[in-house]
Design a protein around this motif. Structure first.
Motif, PDB file in Angstrom:
ATOM      1  N   LEU A 324       0.328  -1.285  -0.046  1.00  0.00           N
ATOM      2  CA  LEU A 324      -0.066  -0.145   0.326  1.00  0.00           C
ATOM      3  C   LEU A 324       1.060   1.078   0.213  1.00  0.00           C
ATOM      4  O   LEU A 324       0.518   2.010  -0.021  1.00  0.00           O
ATOM      5  CB  LEU A 324      -1.016   0.036   1.672  1.00  0.00           C
ATOM      6  N   GLY A 325       1.663   1.362   0.945  1.00  0.00           N
ATOM      7  CA  GLY A 325       2.700   2.393   0.849  1.00  0.00           C
ATOM      8  C   GLY A 325       3.662   2.295   2.459  1.00  0.00           C
ATOM      9  O   GLY A 325       2.398   2.812   3.252  1.00  0.00           O
ATOM     10  N   VAL A 326       5.008   3.033   2.406  1.00  0.00           N
ATOM     11  CA  VAL A 326       5.173   2.764   4.027  1.00  0.00           C
ATOM     12  C   VAL A 326       5.747   4.236   3.256  1.00  0.00           C
ATOM     13  O   VAL A 326       6.635   4.441   2.760  1.00  0.00           O
ATOM     14  CB  VAL A 326       5.953   2.346   4.334  1.00  0.00           C
ATOM     15  N   TYR A 327       5.052   5.186   4.678  1.00  0.00           N
ATOM     16  CA  TYR A 327       5.986   6.768   4.157  1.00  0.00           C
ATOM     17  C   TYR A 327       7.230   6.919   5.557  1.00  0.00           C
ATOM     18  O   TYR A 327       6.168   6.039   6.316  1.00  0.00           O
ATOM     19  CB  TYR A 327       5.319   7.515   3.964  1.00  0.00           C
ATOM     20  N   ARG A 328       8.084   7.910   5.373  1.00  0.00           N
ATOM     21  CA  ARG A 328       8.785   8.085   6.572  1.00  0.00           C
ATOM     22  C   ARG A 328       8.395   9.781   6.730  1.00  0.00           C
ATOM     23  O   ARG A 328       8.236  10.213   5.625  1.00  0.00           O
ATOM     24  CB  ARG A 328      10.207   8.660   6.440  1.00  0.00           C
ATOM     25  N   LEU A 329       7.630   9.836   7.053  1.00  0.00           N
ATOM     26  CA  LEU A 329       7.269  11.587   7.723  1.00  0.00           C
ATOM     27  C   LEU A 329       8.605  12.097   9.139  1.00  0.00           C
ATOM     28  O   LEU A 329       8.360  11.496  10.268  1.00  0.00           O
ATOM     29  CB  LEU A 329       5.995  11.749   8.717  1.00  0.00           C
ATOM     30  N   ARG A 330       9.457  13.166   8.346  1.00  0.00           N
ATOM     31  CA  ARG A 330      10.506  13.857   9.225  1.00  0.00           C
ATOM     32  C   ARG A 330       9.681  14.801   9.847  1.00  0.00           C
ATOM     33  O   ARG A 330       8.943  15.459   9.676  1.00  0.00           O
ATOM     34  CB  ARG A 330      11.512  14.227   8.091  1.00  0.00           C
ATOM     35  N   ARG A 331      10.143  15.592  11.196  1.00  0.00           N
ATOM     36  CA  ARG A 331       9.828  16.880  11.703  1.00  0.00           C
ATOM     37  C   ARG A 331       9.501  17.355  10.380  1.00  0.00           C
ATOM     38  O   ARG A 331      10.257  18.343   9.521  1.00  0.00           O
ATOM     39  CB  ARG A 331      10.333  16.991  12.881  1.00  0.00           C
ATOM     40  N   GLY A 332       8.553  18.447  10.683  1.00  0.00           N
ATOM     41  CA  GLY A 332       8.031  19.487   9.895  1.00  0.00           C
ATOM     42  C   GLY A 332       8.506  20.690  11.076  1.00  0.00           C
ATOM     43  O   GLY A 332       8.749  21.285  11.894  1.00  0.00           O
ATOM     44  N   ALA A 333       7.733  22.226  10.524  1.00  0.00           N
ATOM     45  CA  ALA A 333       8.114  23.443  11.750  1.00  0.00           C
ATOM     46  C   ALA A 333       7.099  23.881  12.541  1.00  0.00           C
ATOM     47  O   ALA A 333       7.235  23.938  13.226  1.00  0.00           O
ATOM     48  CB  ALA A 333       8.045  25.154  10.388  1.00  0.00           C
ATOM     49  N   SER A 334       5.958  22.861  12.107  1.00  0.00           N
ATOM     50  CA  SER A 334       4.407  22.953  13.186  1.00  0.00           C
ATOM     51  C   SER A 334       3.851  21.158  12.546  1.00  0.00           C
ATOM     52  O   SER A 334       4.355  20.578  12.488  1.00  0.00           O
ATOM     53  CB  SER A 334       3.833  23.679  12.171  1.00  0.00           C
ATOM     54  N   ALA A 335       3.199  21.160  13.827  1.00  0.00           N
ATOM     55  CA  ALA A 335       2.674  19.851  14.039  1.00  0.00           C
ATOM     56  C   ALA A 335       1.392  20.122  12.331  1.00  0.00           C
ATOM     57  O   ALA A 335       1.003  19.158  11.925  1.00  0.00           O
ATOM     58  CB  ALA A 335       1.848  19.221  15.176  1.00  0.00           C
TER      59      ALA A 335
END
Length: 347
Positions: A324-335
């Motif tokens: 289905l797709g596995v994604y890495r989410l890095r921290r952004g400037a805000s939630a």
């Protein structure tokens, strides 16, 4: 002599007519006159007890949640027994939960008067609580009652138990995973405030073939540091919540999601993708979201979910998730930036 021992139980029973403890030493004829029923985690759970105070803990955990039903729904029975006080001082924190198994029974043990016995094959469990332990209601609810519910649901309906959160919309969900401190609870909060439906914050249970996810979005556990980044009205709602102390010693607000803004998922969600939260900040100008190659995704999921990875059927299950797709989410400037990054996965 061979015949003597065979007659002893009958002799003892006859000599003890009218003595309840002798005639029913295991308490098998206990009435448990009060009951509550909830549709949870895809099944129906009945809680039975003579103690209204114990039933009140089950009610605090599950009353008001949208009913969750799966095609393979089963009925479960959990009996809650209140025992005499233990000798442990009331102010002393409960000992850590220990686990044990054998003869088809799973055990979670705090001490000799506070424990849970689970028989998955019969879809039943017994939770025993001493009167003094009611002073530690969070531990009774979280470590004994909810523990019994989660284990029975997973074992009784063949669900894959995952440590993570899940949010979505229009029947489709995103599985949010990551190590402690990666920001799952904060992102779950912003999903709720940002218009998505929250299915679960801490534990997600997935039907392995169709990837239909269920959960109990009753409480959200947040550190006080999150308050500085919220609208004052939302901050007031969270700041007015009860505070609990985790076994790690970390104190968090236990926010009752049934009493706040946003929508809880009213039905199981079919997974559309998996998001692995990273504590690493995204470099300026770089996208927050990155799809992982399938082999790397399967490895990362197995490392992130050691308990589930040891369950039967994990190789096929993790392969379906990765497809289905596995994604890495890095921290952004805000939630909010993180929320906007994952919204597109539900399109």
């Amino acid at each position: 002599m061979p015949g003597t021992a065979a007659h002893l139980p009958l002799q003892a029973s006859a000599a003890a007519v009218g003595d309840g403890a002798a005639s029913d030493p295991f308490g098998e004829r206990r009435a448990r006159r009060h009951a509550l029923c909830f549709d949870l985690l895809g099944g129906r759970f009945g809680f039975h007890s003579d103690s209204r105070r114990l039933l009140a803990l089950a009610e605090a955990a599950y009353a008001g949640l949208p009913p969750q039903r799966l095609p393979q729904a089963q009925e479960f029975r959990i009996e809650l027994d209140l025992l005499p006080p233990s000798e442990r001082p009331c102010a002393a924190p409960p000992p850590p939960l220990r686990t044990h198994s054998g003869a088809g029974v799973l055990c979670g043990i705090l001490d000799d008067r506070n424990y849970v016995l689970i028989v998955p094959a019969e879809r039943r469990a017994l939770v025993a609580v001493s009167q003094d332990m009611l002073e530690h209601a969070y531990h009774v609810r979280y470590e004994l009652i909810e523990f019994a519910v989660y284990v029975l649901a997973a074992r009784g309906m063949g669900l894959m138990p995952l440590h993570g959160a899940c949010a979505g919309r229009s029947g489709r969900g995103l599985l949010l995973l990551g190590a402690s401190g990666a920001g799952k609870s904060t992102l779950a909060l912003h999903c709720l405030l940002g218009g998505l439906e929250l299915l679960a914050e801490d534990s997600v249970f997935v039907e392995p073939e169709g990837l239909l996810a269920t959960g109990a979005a009753n409480f959200l556990h947040l550190r006080d540091s999150v308050l500085a980044h919220l609208d004052p009205q939302i901050g007031s709602w969270i700041g007015g919540s009860a505070q609990i102390r985790r076994r790690s010693g970390v104190e968090k607000f236990e926010v009752d999601l049934r009493r706040g803004p946003g929508r809880l998922a009213c039905e199981p969600l079919r997974l559309a993708a998996t998001v692995l939260l990273s504590a690493e900040a995204a470099p300026p100008g770089q996208p927050l979201l990155e799809r992982l190659p399938q082999a790397q995704a399967m490895l990362r999921l197995s490392l992130d979910q050691p308990y589930a990875a040891a369950q039967a059927g994990w190789p096929d299950f993790v392969r379906r998730l990765a497809s289905l797709g596995v994604y890495r989410l890095r921290r952004g400037a805000s939630a909010d930036a993180s929320l906007q990054a994952i919204r597109g996965l539900l399109e």
